[in-house]
Scaffold this motif. Structure first.
Motif, short mmCIF file in Angstrom:
data_model
loop_
_atom_site.label_atom_id
_atom_site.label_comp_id
_atom_site.label_asym_id
_atom_site.label_seq_id
_atom_site.Cartn_x
_atom_site.Cartn_y
_atom_site.Cartn_z
N THR A 411 1.85 -26.01 22.61
CA THR A 411 2.97 -25.66 23.48
C THR A 411 3.85 -26.88 23.67
O THR A 411 3.34 -28.00 23.83
CB THR A 411 2.50 -25.15 24.85
OG1 THR A 411 3.64 -24.80 25.64
CG2 THR A 411 1.70 -26.20 25.60
N PRO A 412 5.18 -26.70 23.65
CA PRO A 412 6.08 -27.81 23.96
C PRO A 412 6.38 -27.91 25.45
O PRO A 412 7.13 -28.79 25.87
CB PRO A 412 7.34 -27.45 23.17
CG PRO A 412 7.34 -25.96 23.17
CD PRO A 412 5.91 -25.52 23.17
N SER A 413 5.79 -27.01 26.25
CA SER A 413 6.00 -27.04 27.70
C SER A 413 4.74 -26.56 28.41
O SER A 413 4.39 -25.39 28.33
CB SER A 413 7.19 -26.16 28.10
OG SER A 413 7.24 -26.00 29.51
N LEU A 414 4.12 -27.47 29.13
CA LEU A 414 2.93 -27.11 29.90
C LEU A 414 3.30 -26.41 31.20
O LEU A 414 2.46 -25.83 31.87
CB LEU A 414 2.12 -28.36 30.22
CG LEU A 414 1.42 -29.01 29.02
CD1 LEU A 414 1.00 -30.43 29.35
CD2 LEU A 414 0.22 -28.19 28.58
N ALA A 415 4.58 -26.47 31.57
CA ALA A 415 5.04 -25.85 32.81
C ALA A 415 5.26 -24.36 32.63
O ALA A 415 5.50 -23.88 31.52
CB ALA A 415 6.33 -26.51 33.29
N CYS A 416 5.19 -23.62 33.73
CA CYS A 416 5.35 -22.17 33.71
C CYS A 416 6.05 -21.71 34.98
O CYS A 416 6.04 -22.42 36.00
CB CYS A 416 3.98 -21.50 33.57
SG CYS A 416 4.04 -19.72 33.30
N ALA A 417 6.64 -20.51 34.93
CA ALA A 417 7.32 -19.95 36.10
C ALA A 417 6.46 -18.89 36.78
O ALA A 417 6.92 -18.26 37.74
CB ALA A 417 8.67 -19.35 35.69
N ASN A 418 5.24 -18.69 36.30
CA ASN A 418 4.31 -17.74 36.90
C ASN A 418 3.00 -18.43 37.26
O ASN A 418 2.70 -19.52 36.74
CB ASN A 418 3.99 -16.58 35.94
CG ASN A 418 5.16 -15.62 35.79
OD1 ASN A 418 6.12 -15.68 36.54
ND2 ASN A 418 5.06 -14.73 34.82
N THR A 428 -3.87 -25.58 36.77
CA THR A 428 -3.81 -27.03 36.78
C THR A 428 -2.50 -27.51 36.15
O THR A 428 -2.13 -28.67 36.33
CB THR A 428 -4.98 -27.63 35.98
OG1 THR A 428 -5.06 -26.98 34.70
CG2 THR A 428 -6.29 -27.42 36.71
N ASN A 429 -1.80 -26.63 35.42
CA ASN A 429 -0.52 -27.00 34.83
C ASN A 429 0.59 -26.86 35.87
O ASN A 429 0.49 -26.08 36.82
CB ASN A 429 -0.22 -26.14 33.60
CG ASN A 429 -0.30 -24.66 33.89
OD1 ASN A 429 -1.26 -24.19 34.47
ND2 ASN A 429 0.74 -23.93 33.52
N PRO A 430 1.70 -27.61 35.70
CA PRO A 430 2.79 -27.55 36.67
C PRO A 430 3.57 -26.24 36.59
O PRO A 430 3.50 -25.52 35.59
CB PRO A 430 3.69 -28.74 36.27
CG PRO A 430 3.40 -28.94 34.82
CD PRO A 430 1.96 -28.57 34.62
N VAL A 431 4.29 -25.93 37.65
CA VAL A 431 5.12 -24.73 37.69
C VAL A 431 6.54 -25.10 38.07
O VAL A 431 6.79 -26.12 38.71
CB VAL A 431 4.56 -23.69 38.70
CG1 VAL A 431 3.24 -23.13 38.22
CG2 VAL A 431 4.41 -24.31 40.07
N GLY A 432 7.49 -24.25 37.68
CA GLY A 432 8.90 -24.48 38.00
C GLY A 432 9.76 -23.38 37.44
O GLY A 432 9.34 -22.64 36.54
N THR A 433 10.95 -23.26 37.97
CA THR A 433 11.88 -22.21 37.50
C THR A 433 12.96 -22.75 36.57
O THR A 433 13.73 -21.97 36.03
CB THR A 433 12.56 -21.54 38.71
OG1 THR A 433 13.22 -22.54 39.49
CG2 THR A 433 11.52 -20.83 39.57
N GLU A 434 12.99 -24.07 36.40
CA GLU A 434 13.95 -24.66 35.47
C GLU A 434 13.40 -25.98 34.95
O GLU A 434 12.46 -26.55 35.53
CB GLU A 434 15.30 -24.91 36.17
CG GLU A 434 15.20 -25.88 37.33
CD GLU A 434 16.54 -26.10 38.01
OE1 GLU A 434 16.60 -26.92 38.93
OE2 GLU A 434 17.52 -25.45 37.62
N TRP A 435 13.98 -26.46 33.86
CA TRP A 435 13.51 -27.72 33.29
C TRP A 435 14.10 -28.88 34.09
O TRP A 435 15.31 -29.07 34.14
CB TRP A 435 13.94 -27.84 31.83
CG TRP A 435 13.28 -29.00 31.15
CD1 TRP A 435 13.71 -30.28 31.10
CD2 TRP A 435 12.03 -28.98 30.45
NE1 TRP A 435 12.84 -31.08 30.43
CE2 TRP A 435 11.79 -30.31 30.01
CE3 TRP A 435 11.11 -28.00 30.16
CZ2 TRP A 435 10.66 -30.66 29.28
CZ3 TRP A 435 9.98 -28.34 29.43
CH2 TRP A 435 9.76 -29.65 29.00
N ARG A 436 13.22 -29.67 34.72
CA ARG A 436 13.68 -30.78 35.54
C ARG A 436 12.87 -32.05 35.27
O ARG A 436 12.78 -32.93 36.13
CB ARG A 436 13.58 -30.40 37.02
CG ARG A 436 12.25 -29.82 37.44
CD ARG A 436 12.30 -29.26 38.87
NE ARG A 436 11.10 -28.54 39.24
CZ ARG A 436 9.99 -29.10 39.72
NH1 ARG A 436 9.93 -30.41 39.86
NH2 ARG A 436 8.95 -28.36 40.04
#
Length: 732
Positions: A411-418, A428-436
């Motif tokens: 994955t190129p992004s460990l972050a998720c919006a869910n 344990t992975n980060p969450v967010g609604t936009e790339w910051r």
């Protein structure tokens, strides 16, 4: 005589009193008699029951009125000595220990860990009554020797894999002796400590504390590594003799905390179940500290914090309070400053923060991730390992012809919006609604992903069961599953990353959680595009996916509409959670009409173990027959679709659009070479020359079809069932 005396006056108060007393005494006497009779009957029955439950000993076994055992109870049936050696020291110790064990008239086996397959055989030790000894060396950099690498890798992954559980090796008995060099203090006997810890985490029982041999003669406790081993061997033989007699000697080895040894319980290993469980818990409590060593500085926060129980002079109290207040003010100011930048997505220098924090890096590394840069990762799928050993591929092999041993999961992004209830990583992975966050370049991500994947494949060289031709093929990545964790479509350079994959002739399987409709519309062609459809109503989607967006439902619907506009292969991925989303058939059918996918994968939820982040339990995992029934009922509501394939091992079925059924045959597989030709033409034409899903389809083999005897298992391979597995737990 007076005539009145011959006649009894029953109405007389005195006569009535005598009669009442007579009946009372009579009733009392009868009651006592009945009670005595009842007790005699009960005792007679108990005596008969005891006589039946204890078989009478044959006449020839009676000696002076006592029953002698025909055969002695066996508490130890043998000893297996496993060694991982590079220079031959551990192997030599194994030979010496075997001679000592033989003197106790016990069978002994010496096993090279390089030739041992724990996946097949370690579970056998749970019921074997053997004692397993592990003699393992540590390289100066903390790695195991080459002969023990596969065993250690398997043990590490099994100890953190929910599919094995904390009682997988319950009943197995073991002891560990590590060989190392304290000159390299940061890694001294790291392998021995880890093997001890991982076996304990899987439920195995440590018969004595871990031994440590030191090659540094100056720091060795007994003057040399040979002397260290002799001392440990003597203790082990003594412990083994006690075990042979059904005893369990104190195994703390002087490592218990002060006061714990005095309360250590001993005695026969053969106890009543409840007593055994309590003793086992107590045993683990007394030795739990050993695998997880810490210094006094770590426990109390460093030398600047003196004894927590020290007495403070009254005149010093004011200075201490001033110091505490000052620290509190500085901490609040620091947190306020950090919070401001955190809200801006930047660090204290005004730069964008890295997605992977030190704490997150530590947590994900323990879970087996190879982290890349500041926001990417790669991990070896269990189906990759399975296919390397000829034990079958994943459901994507069955449905679409992927070669699982050549598939890279990244994955190129460990972050998720869910924050889905069935998330593999327990959030344990980060969450967010936009790339910051700070962003890494796609060229670097792909290069390091392939290198890390190849390094993980290399660890299987020489592993028992690995097929040589598949090992060689596995070194060349042919497929990339962008479904590891997080939301890959969040990565701002996802299209460049996909283009690089295709330039390397690697097919792309991208999964999105249907919360970024604009990004789906802007996505360049991929081999196969998935959208997770975890629920069919607003209420159930909120309950299962727990999205961060307030307008999550509209985003979900818009994502499905965006999927419908794609020309290449599209898939709905339905995860069934029993009692949560299996009764919404009509609503699911409406969503199918909205997105018009080429395929619909229906899969039972994968239970990933207990977690405070989710209320999911094994009760929510549907049986395969229940998944089949759901699929049958759903297909009845969507006339353009039929059931095409099945992968029973993953608790998964494939529904396909009828346009992929040509001449009565299913064409759900992918012609990967043809796709690479088409995507190259697309890129060369600047995107003007498009293509469709039917342009690169391939015929599905018979064994992969729904209703085939193989149930989706490739007959070229050999199916492997874990021996203590009960209810089928679906896997990716």
């Amino acid at each position: 005589m007076d005539p009145s005396v011959d006649t009894w006056d029953l109405s007389s108060p005195l006569i009535s009193l005598w009669i009442n007393r007579f009946y009372i005494y009579l009733g009392f006497a009868v009651s006592i008699s009945l009670w005595i009779c009842l007790q005699i009957v009960i005792k007679t029955q108990d005596r008969n029951l005891q006589e039946k439950s204890v078989p009478k000993a044959p006449q020839n076994l009676m000696t002076n009125g006592y029953v002698s055992l025909q055969e002695k109870d066996i508490f130890v049936s043998g000893v297996k000595i496993f060694y991982g050696s590079q220079t031959g020291t551990a192997k030599g110790f194994a030979t010496v220990l075997a001679e000592a064990v033989t003197s106790l008239d016990l069978p002994v086996a010496i096993i090279n860990l390089k030739e041992y397959d724990p996946d097949d055989h370690l579970i056998e030790e749970v019921t074997s009554k053997n004692v397993c000894v592990f003699l393992v060396a540590t390289y100066t950099d903390g790695r195991p020797t080459e002969s023990a690498q596969w065993f250690c890798k398997w043990l590490e992954e099994a100890s953190s894999d929910f599919r094995f559980g904390k009682s997988y090796l319950k009943g197995m008995r073991y002891a560990v002796f590590g060989l190392g060099n304290s000159a390299y203090s940061s890694h001294f006997n790291k392998v021995g400590k880890n093997v001890d810890k991982w076996l304990w985490m899987l439920g195995a029982h440590r018969v004595m504390s871990r031994g440590e041999g030191d090659c540094d003669v100056v720091k060795s406790k007994h003057g040399s590594i040979e002397a260290d081993f002799r001392v440990w061997k003597t203790k082990f033989i003594s412990q083994l003799q006690a075990l042979q007699k059904g005893e369990r000697k104190k195994s703390c080895g002087g490592h218990c905390k002060k006061g714990k040894c005095e309360s250590h319980q001993h005695g026969s290993e053969e106890r009543e179940e409840g007593s055994h469980e309590q003793d086992e818990l107590h045993h683990r409590d007394t030795e739990e500290e050993e695998p997880f060593e810490s210094s006094s500085e770590e426990e109390f926060g460093g030398e600047d914090r003196q004894s927590l129980n020290s007495i403070v002079d009254v005149e010093d109290l004011g200075k201490i309070m001033d110091h505490v207040k000052k620290e509190k003010r500085e901490k609040e100011q620091q947190e306020e400053k950090s919070g401001l930048f955190r809200n801006m997505g930047r660090n204290e220098d005004g730069e964008r923060r890295a997605m992977i924090t030190p704490a997150l890096r530590e947590a994900l590394t323990k879970q087996g991730y190879q982290l890349i840069g500041s926001h990417s990762g790669v991990k070896l799928c269990r189906w990759t390992k399975s296919m390397l050993r000829g034990r079958g591929g994943c459901y994507k092999h069955t449905f679409y012809g992927i070669e699982s041993h050549r598939c890279m999961e990244t994955t190129p992004s460990l972050a998720c919006a869910n924050k889905c209830v069935f998330c593999w990583r327990h959030h344990t992975n980060p969450v967010g609604t936009e790339w910051r966050w700070k962003m890494d370049q796609p060229e670097m991500i792909l290069k390091e992903a392939i290198e890390n994947h190849q390094n993980m494949i290399k660890q299987f060289k020489g592993v028992p069961g690995v097929k040589a031709e598949r090992f060689e093929e596995g070194m060349t990545v042919k497929h990339c599953a962008l479904s590891l964790v997080g939301e890959p479509i969040m990565y701002p350079e996802i299209n460049r990353f996909l283009k690089l994959l295709h330039q390397c002739k690697i097919s792309s399987f991208l999964v999105t959680n249907a919360q970024f409709p604009a990004e789906i519309r802007n996505l360049k062609p991929v081999t196969q595009l998935y959208v997770s459809v975890d629920a069919s109503t607003k209420e159930s989607l909120k309950k299962i996916d727990r999205p961060l967006f307030k307008d999550f439902w509209q985003r979900f619907l818009d994502s499905l509409k965006a999927l419908a506009a794609k020309q290449q292969r599209t898939v709905y991925r339905l995860t069934l959670v029993k009692a949560w989303n299996v009764d919404e058939l009509q609503a699911y059918a409406q969503l199918v009409f909205l997105g018009n996918p080429d395929f619909i994968e229906v899969k039972g939820v994968t239970y990933c173990g207990e977690s405070s982040a989710s209320s999911l339990t094994m009760a929510h995992v549907p049986w395969h027959e229940e998944v089949v029934q759901f699929v049958r009922e759903l297909v009845d509501l969507i006339p353009d679709y039929e059931i095409a394939c099945e992968h029973e091992h993953s608790n998964c079925l494939l529904i396909a659009h009828k346009k992929f059924k040509i001449g009565g045959e299913w064409w759900t597989w992918i012609d990967y070479n043809r796709f690479q030709e088409l995507i190259q033409e697309y890129e060369d034409s600047g995107g003007s020359k498009t293509f469709s899903a039917k342009d690169y389809m391939a015929r599905t083999p018979h064994w992969a079809l729904f209703g085939a005897n193989e149930r989706g298992f490739d007959p070229k391979d050999t199916r492997h069932q874990r021996k203590n597995k009960s209810k089928a737990i679906s896997g990716c």
